[in-house]
Design a protein around this motif. Sequence first.
Motif: not given
Length: 310
Positions: A74-75, A98, A102, A176, A178, A274
């Motif tokens: 995902t990252t 994303q 995540l 990323c 978040d 991650t």
Amino acid sequence: MWQNISVTEFILLGLAQEPMKKKMVFVIFFIFYVGTMIGNLLIIVTIKFSRTLQSPMYYFLFYLSLADSCFSTTTAPRLIVDSLSAQRTISYNECMTQVFALHLFGCMEIFVLILMAVDRYVAICKPLHYSTIMRRRVCTTLIILAWIGSFIHSIAQIILALRMPFCGPNLIDHYCCDLQPLLELACMDKYMINLLMVSNSGAICSSSFVILMISYIVILHSLRNHSAEGRKKALSTCTSHIIVVILFFGPCIFIYTRPPTTFPMDKMVTVFYTIGTPFLNPLIYTLRNAEVKNAMRKLWYIKITTESKR
């Protein structure tokens, strides 16, 4: 529910700005990601086709490796590509996707770690009832419930993200998407949404960590009644699990259980859980587990032998 006003894309600043540092980021995280995928796929294939790794512990390890592979994916790929790209833009929809992925795979990893602790508790503290309690149907049901719980958690997180209005800057000081970095850009009162984030992600991380540590303390305490050989084997397995729990939950708790503030170390802490933890998990579970190593040798020896005969 949809609160975005004018922002259609975001710009990810990434981990580095200088050309040389960006190349270093590319090389380092390309190696990490390839290693993560190879290590976890080796475990997945070995458990899937090995007859000696059919116990519930390895059934859950299969799903932990699957979650690790997806969680890192995902990252890491975007971080790797963006490190060599002049344009680091990510569309609003891609950013929300994303965030969802995540939290889906991150939460799944948390639930699988809890199931692995439950499995070790039953195996060590209730050995006579182990085969009855941890039968395959029960394990499958637990995994399905873990996926459902992860999906519900991700839905809750994406709802929070979609409710954030963005009407000004679109520079995300991260690699990323978040909730924490997005919250910095939201033109709204951040207190309530941060409180909801802490009560969701923060509560899951903190409560899961406490439950896991208590369960392993109980397990280690009960080892007093086992033989020396049994203690050694159980201690080796539990030590691997405890290392993974600390490496994963330490950074998660740091990120998701605090006021809406950012620190310079946030990006590196996020990198650790991650990308770093999914990379380390296969090493921890294989290097400290003789059964997995032997199963890998046998499986790949058979495959190589079969191919050479052809």
